[in-house]
Design a protein around this motif. Structure first.
Motif, PDB file in Angstrom:
ATOM      1  N   THR A  69       0.851  -1.113   0.143  1.00 37.16           N
ATOM      2  CA  THR A  69      -0.033   0.008  -0.051  1.00 37.16           C
ATOM      3  C   THR A  69       1.088   1.171  -0.261  1.00 37.16           C
ATOM      4  O   THR A  69       1.822   1.487   1.010  1.00 37.16           O
ATOM      5  CB  THR A  69      -0.805   0.105   1.239  1.00 37.16           C
ATOM      6  N   LYS A 133      -5.582  -0.798  -7.089  1.00 31.46           N
ATOM      7  CA  LYS A 133      -6.730  -0.262  -6.722  1.00 31.46           C
ATOM      8  C   LYS A 133      -6.598   1.063  -5.789  1.00 31.46           C
ATOM      9  O   LYS A 133      -5.558   1.229  -5.209  1.00 31.46           O
ATOM     10  CB  LYS A 133      -7.472  -1.265  -5.513  1.00 31.46           C
ATOM     11  N   ASN A 135      -7.724   3.888  -2.923  1.00 30.20           N
ATOM     12  CA  ASN A 135      -8.307   3.711  -1.763  1.00 30.20           C
ATOM     13  C   ASN A 135      -8.727   5.580  -1.604  1.00 30.20           C
ATOM     14  O   ASN A 135      -7.903   6.348  -1.566  1.00 30.20           O
ATOM     15  CB  ASN A 135      -7.593   3.344  -0.394  1.00 30.20           C
ATOM     16  N   LYS A 144     -13.405   2.176  -3.095  1.00 31.40           N
ATOM     17  CA  LYS A 144     -12.242   1.460  -3.685  1.00 31.40           C
ATOM     18  C   LYS A 144     -12.506   1.721  -5.100  1.00 31.40           C
ATOM     19  O   LYS A 144     -13.767   1.208  -5.775  1.00 31.40           O
ATOM     20  CB  LYS A 144     -12.007  -0.055  -3.233  1.00 31.40           C
TER      21      LYS A 144
END
Ligand SMILES: Cc1cc2nc3c(=O)[nH]c(=O)nc-3n(C[C@H](O)[C@H](O)[C@H](O)COP(=O)(O)OP(=O)(O)OC[C@H]3O[C@@H](n4cnc5c(N)ncnc54)[C@H](O)[C@@H]3O)c2cc1C
Length: 291
Positions: A69, A133, A135, A144
């Motif tokens: 992330t 993806k 966020n 998302k």
């Protein structure tokens, strides 16, 4: 509208509240490498700027449960200096290393590159190839969004005025997969890329392509998946023969997509070199680890 205040964002919650309060009249600023130019050229005239570049939770790179992330305010330099992006994720590091100049890489962020939604944004094709993806948060909730779907409207940017891109996430590729990237810019330094290609290719024990995602930049209205190339290559043996197949398939898509454009002949040639570079990088990775 005159700019009358700059807020130093301290937390995600505070930024979301400010975005709500200023209801379309606030502009987020991270590295400022796009925003400042737009302000100077009077292309935008926000009432307030909200600086998110020092918010710790937006500046983190985390690796957990087989997932990476990246906070939206992470700079290119942070990516280039992080060894998570070596080995089979090197294509992403390569894309970030080739952005602008050291000054641009020190200030410019991944989130700014995505939110700005330029067809020439360098970080986007490798992230699309990874299936990344987004966020996204606002004061009313979170959502998302698959990065490749982010560009699917005509305006190219589906972030709303009250939304903050918080982070970008993707699964870490398996050992038999490699992320490749290549770029043809106009000049070596400070180049806004003219054509980019990225692919995530996985091979099986028989050296056949078992998984593939290909993405391009600047050969369409926005960065996109090249699904025809994927279909042409899936199941094929990974050897130099696939280069011809990939070139033919990509050029055929470009002929339809860029019909009548003066840049088409140049871009048709450019993709040959780019595909060769990606192939060679992939081959040397597979030779090292799996073949
Ligand atoms: C000389 C020069 C060379 C360049 N070279 C390249 C290059 O080689 N390749 C390339 O891809 N780009 C290049 N760029 C463009 C630019 O540097 C990148 O797009 C950069 O990633 C933008 O990030 P930033 O943090 O500076 O964005 P900012 O300018 O701060 O913001 C850009 C846009 O994104 C919005 N935004 C920022 N963060 C968020 C967030 N978290 N949530 C929602 N919206 C947000 C802002 O409101 C604004 O609309 C270059 C720019 C210059 C000036």
């Amino acid at each position: 509208m005159a700019l009358n205040q700059v807020f130093n964002g301290e937390s995600k919650i505070q930024v979301l509240e400010l975005l709500k309060e200023y209801n379309g009249k606030a502009k987020l600023i991270a590295g400022g490498t796009d925003v400042i130019i737009a302000l100077r050229n009077n292309k935008i005239s926000p009432k307030v700027l909200i600086d998110i570049s020092k918010i710790e939770e937006l500046r983190r790179i985390e690796s957990k449960d087989n997932k990476i992330t990246i906070g939206s305010a992470v700079t290119y330099t942070q990516i280039v200096e992080n060894n998570l992006f070596d080995s089979n994720l090197y294509g992403f590091k390569k894309a970030c290393r080739l952005v602008g100049s050291p000054q641009i890489r020190n200030k410019g962020t991944i989130g700014g590159n995505i939110a700005n939604a330029s067809p020439a944004a360098d970080s986007i094709p490798p992230l699309i190839a990874l299936g990344a993806k987004l966020n996204i948060s606002s004061s009313t909730g979170e959502r998302k969004l698959l990065l490749e779907d982010y560009f699917n409207d005509m305006k190219g940017n589906t972030l709303k005025a009250d939304e903050l891109l918080v982070s970008i996430e993707f699964e870490i590729p398996k050992k038999n997969q490699i992320l490749g990237f290549s770029k043809l810019g106009l000049r070596k330094a400070l180049a806004i890329s003219r054509v980019t290609l990225s692919s995530l290719i996985g091979i099986d024990e028989d050296i056949n392509i078992e998984s593939i995602r290909v993405a391009s930049g600047s050969i369409g209205k926005y960065p996109m998946r090249e699904k025809e190339v994927e279909e042409a290559l899936i199941g094929k043996r990974f050897n130099s023969e696939i280069l011809k197949v990939a070139v033919n398939s990509l050029q055929a898509s470009m002929d339809t997509r860029l019909v009548g454009r003066s840049t088409l002949p140049y871009k048709r040639k450019a993709v040959i070199t780019l595909l060769e570079e990606v192939y060679k990088d992939n081959l040397s990775y597979f030779n090292e680890v799996t073949l």
